[in-house]
Write an enzyme that holds these catalytic residues in place. Sequence first.
Site, PDB file in Angstrom:
ATOM      1  N   CYS A 138      -9.818 -14.286 -10.796  1.00 47.47           N
ATOM      2  CA  CYS A 138      -8.724 -13.282 -11.273  1.00 47.47           C
ATOM      3  C   CYS A 138      -8.407 -13.416 -12.576  1.00 47.47           C
ATOM      4  O   CYS A 138      -8.306 -12.573 -13.315  1.00 47.47           O
ATOM      5  CB  CYS A 138      -7.547 -14.054 -10.230  1.00 47.47           C
ATOM      6  SG  CYS A 138      -7.173 -15.496 -10.167  1.00 47.47           S
ATOM      7  N   TYR A 139      -8.294 -14.682 -13.115  1.00 48.27           N
ATOM      8  CA  TYR A 139      -8.330 -14.962 -14.547  1.00 48.27           C
ATOM      9  C   TYR A 139      -9.259 -14.300 -15.466  1.00 48.27           C
ATOM     10  O   TYR A 139      -9.012 -13.560 -16.361  1.00 48.27           O
ATOM     11  CB  TYR A 139      -8.125 -16.550 -14.817  1.00 48.27           C
ATOM     12  CG  TYR A 139      -6.833 -17.174 -14.627  1.00 48.27           C
ATOM     13  CD1 TYR A 139      -5.839 -16.547 -15.194  1.00 48.27           C
ATOM     14  CD2 TYR A 139      -6.736 -18.328 -13.910  1.00 48.27           C
ATOM     15  CE1 TYR A 139      -4.490 -17.432 -15.125  1.00 48.27           C
ATOM     16  CE2 TYR A 139      -5.783 -18.897 -13.479  1.00 48.27           C
ATOM     17  CZ  TYR A 139      -4.492 -18.444 -14.164  1.00 48.27           C
ATOM     18  OH  TYR A 139      -3.494 -19.121 -13.869  1.00 48.27           O
TER      19      TYR A 139
END
Length: 345
Positions: free
Chosen positions: A149-150
């Site tokens: 996600c990051y």
Amino acid sequence: MKNAVILGASGYTGAEAVRLITGHPKLRLTALTGHSRAGERYADIYPSTAHLDLPDVVTAGDVDWADVDVVFACLPHGASQDTIATIADKVDTVIDLSADFRLRDPDLYAKTYGRSHDHQGLLGTAVYGLTEFARHELRGAKLVACPGCYPTCSLLALLPGINAGLISTDNIIIDAKSGVTGAGRKALQSLAFSELSDGAHAYGVGTHRHAPEIDQILTRSSGKETMVSFTPHLIPMNRGMIATCYVTLTDGQSVDDLRAAYHAAYDDEPFVHIEAAGAAPQTRHIRASNHCRIGIFADRVPGRAIIISVIDNLTKGSSGQAVQNYNATQGWDETLGLHVQPIFP
């Protein structure tokens, strides 16, 4: 119709995959697995699904793989590679949401995740599925490694500028913040409401495992060895993510040039949108959707720019991107099953 199985359906990314796949016009859920919840009705784990006709949760060993077309693997890192190795030759496509096939160097994987990569033959076949930048590789792919996600939030903010030669690979700083679901569905004291509410904190400072993943893609895209400064923070909201990226422009380039490059890269994209000049994106505007919004600003420091990206960590940062990737492997419209509008307020 394609028959789909979700491995690890009892976790947050598994539940998000269920939400999206049950609305997909070309996918049918035939099995849901969850090692510790096997034998339970899915509605007993997630009562919000009680109106759906879903199979009960079973172990991976109980799945009949004969008619399975695609597997969405929502398993923990480490466990995913071992399970995928046992089923990869039984299904057409595996979409892996863990980190097990993201890093190309098995030694770097071992250093980052604290265990060896025991299936390096499979590792060499995996496509890194940042959809907007991998379509030519995704078509027909057998194994897709969905980005973290990051990295998704950060790379969507950085790659158009890197690819256009407008951003220096030196001194890239990423300040990122995530909702609590990014930590998974665990019964930990550190994730209790009273421990998290009314506060925010950094974690994995200087050591977070997503930094090498970001480095890998920026190095591949720029052709120059790149290492970013990356610090994640946990903030008291359920879902959502924001990455504020501080970059140096290459000689002679301006923020107007940067903005033009991002419009050229994303104006035809269904899920990535550039904010109007002066507008900062907000996580509340993409909640529970597969959309990413990006704002571009001149820094008060001459020659530097600030790029802000927001996504929902469970959707575009995980299960939504996984569905988008599967659509791309099949040559389908990438928006199938992903027409869900952001929830507001």
